[in-house]
Design an enzyme around this catalytic site. Sequence first.
Site, short mmCIF file in Angstrom:
data_model
loop_
_atom_site.label_atom_id
_atom_site.label_comp_id
_atom_site.label_asym_id
_atom_site.label_seq_id
_atom_site.Cartn_x
_atom_site.Cartn_y
_atom_site.Cartn_z
N HIS A 367 0.95 -1.02 -0.13
CA HIS A 367 -0.37 -0.16 -0.07
C HIS A 367 0.65 1.43 0.04
CE1 HIS A 367 -2.86 -2.97 2.34
NE2 HIS A 367 -2.18 -2.74 1.27
N ARG A 510 -13.53 2.22 -11.51
CA ARG A 510 -14.03 0.61 -11.54
C ARG A 510 -14.38 -0.09 -10.65
NH1 ARG A 510 -8.11 -2.12 -11.99
NH2 ARG A 510 -8.08 -1.53 -10.16
N GLU A 609 -9.84 -7.94 -19.11
CA GLU A 609 -8.24 -9.04 -19.24
C GLU A 609 -7.87 -10.56 -18.53
OE1 GLU A 609 -7.00 -5.78 -14.89
OE2 GLU A 609 -9.25 -7.03 -15.09
N CYS A 680 -6.11 0.62 -20.53
CA CYS A 680 -5.47 1.22 -19.46
C CYS A 680 -5.39 0.20 -18.50
CB CYS A 680 -6.61 1.04 -18.16
SG CYS A 680 -7.66 -0.19 -17.79
#
Length: 755
Positions: A367, A510, A609, A680
């Site tokens: 993160h 998304r 994907e 993207c």
Amino acid sequence: MRSSLAGPRVLLRRLREVMAEPINAQERLDKIVVLIAANVVAEVCSVYILRADGMLELYATEGLNRDAVHKTSLGVGEGLVGLIAADARPLNLPNAQAHPAFAYRPETGEEAYNSFLGVPILRAGRTLGVLVVQNKSHRTYFEDEVEALQTTAMVIAEMVAAGELEAISQQGTKLDLTRPMEFKGVALSEGVGLGHVVLHEPRVVVTNLIAEDVDHELRRLESAINRLRLSLDDLLANGDLGQHGEHREVLEAFRMFAQDRGWIHKIEEAIRNGLTAEAAVEKVQSDTRARMMRQTDPYLRERLHDLDDLGNRLIRELMGRQHGPGTDSLPKDAIVIARNMGPAELLDYGRDRVRGLVLEEGGPTSHVTIVARALGIATVGLVQDIVSLAEGGDAIIVDGEMGQVQLRPPGDVENAYAEKVRFRARRQAQYRRLRSKPSVSRDGVEISLLLNAGLLVDLPAMVESGAGGIGLFRTELQFMVASSFPRMNEQKGLYEKVLDAAEGRPVTFRTLDIGGDKVLPYLRAIQEENPAMGWRALRLGLDRPAILRTQIRALLHAAAGRDLKIKFPMVADVAEFVQAKALVERELKHLKRHGHKTPNKLRLGVMIEVPSLLFQLEELFQEVDFVSVGSNDLLQFFYAADRGNTRVSDRFDPLNIGFMRALRRIVTRAKLAGVPVTLCGELAGRPLEAMALLALGYRDLSMSASALGPIKAMVRSVDIGRLSARILPKLEPGSGPVDLRKSLRAFAAEHDIPL
Ligand code: PEP
Ligand code: MG
């Protein structure tokens, strides 16, 4: 049998007097060795200091031949002294000459001595030298003598750290403490940062080593430990762990150590031997650090790290310092060094003063890395032992492109990097000038360049970079940096801010892409053999509709009266999208029924994907309003090569003909069906690869903020008609072996296209 020691406290008191005398460093060292020899009743006491060239030089001696001082030296690992330096452990031998590592140095006259006690001179776990006593008789030194020698070694370590010994070193030889060091880690966030070390957990320098009143020091220790326990209990009880970047297990481990009698006992022992409470903690901690550097078992290393953190907290508690970073005194060119940290802690430093980040842990998907990238902070991870080896204020360079760190760089290295930074700055200035220029190719084709974002800190980049909007808003980041599931209103709040910042530019949200490597600390992780192909993203959303429904409701509320685009990740079958769409429609109906305002225009799309979608494109296009190619995941599933595994992730070139044909198939069929298509993944942000995408027919690309400038520069100088005419025939079957990368490079060189 009694120890021959006159009492460590007496020794320390005498040492304090010697330290206070107005004499030079050599005289001081000479006095210290005499003092120790007398105190331990040893015939010999010698000090060896580690030089930058890796040699341990004899700096002072009582008992050995004085002419050998500054002449005799041993390599690390060589002889008994070298062995102590290499292992960072004391050696206590009744018959030194029988030890296999014994190395005879005729100039010292050492042959007459049999027993030998040596301890490393440690500072923050780093070996700076070795302190030795020797006797003619065969004897084993007592535990309190070992202690006394270690304590004296601490005093000498302070002399080294204060720079006193540099002055008396042999001409031109630097001490190890100031040695330039180069580290290889993993590049996590690009950019080059030159600056000065700021330790995330600052090492408090203990200057007052020698106790005046032992009982008083013991009482200070006891009350500091009590305060520490209470503060840990508080942290555990209030449950707000995410904010401190600390997880429950770490705190539990802390609490365990804070109650560990063995650890506390060692500290008390050092106080009884004459150290102040803080110096006693530092002494025990230095031992821990030295053990940590030798430890290869990751679990034990981890526990020793926890103990080290606890030692830091205790020292700060004793010296009345705050926990956490003191941002007031942050230099303007801070390079923050940490074992690891939470994303919120990095945000606390603010973007203006941090030029780089170096972590001992931290992977590309951690993160803090995601936040560092969003803030544009050069970051290198997996850099071993840097926390112990760096001193606050040291000069340091972080190269987030090559994954390298230069600690205390020599002048020529610094100059080379300064040039690299200037070059990057010039390029950035050129990109800024492009910001208001249209993104149109040389032959007049308009290319929409969008931003990949996920946090509030990303939003200013939309304006700064001149992006046409947000092509991918990764909503899971808000979930990843939170300490518990964000409530509907919190989600809505973020989405509103994103839409406000976009000022009418299109934004594609998304839905949650969690699971796989994107772990939420508060969502119990399930063990999966292949998490990337497991229960993640939309699969999880459809199985746990409450989570997805809440998010959809937040999005619909946030976009009331505005346009809204939502796309779903990891769709493998058209039916999954149909199910998701039904869920959105039910939510929309629900809002209308309750009189809520709804979005003006709602468009729903799919991330391509998973390769299975390539064989149901027509059915997919009938259902969707748009599609977006997630080339990162598509590539890993296409070649069955884990994107997070560096052994295989670069094995297959995305410009290979197989993948290029797959991308071509998507864009041509989408155009035939009249369905808008964007891309993207990371490919869109690399100039050469993006050029290939233009050749294939892609006109909408979404990328990270730092890529926008270079991509726009490429777009504005390319003739897409000519480029396609050169590249597309190579994708036809039977056109012979192709190296698209080479062809694209040649085309760019011929047409002066900046890459
Ligand atoms: C992708 O897979 O290409 C993508 C853009 O999504 P993420 O990188 O977040 O998985
Ligand atoms: Mg993806």
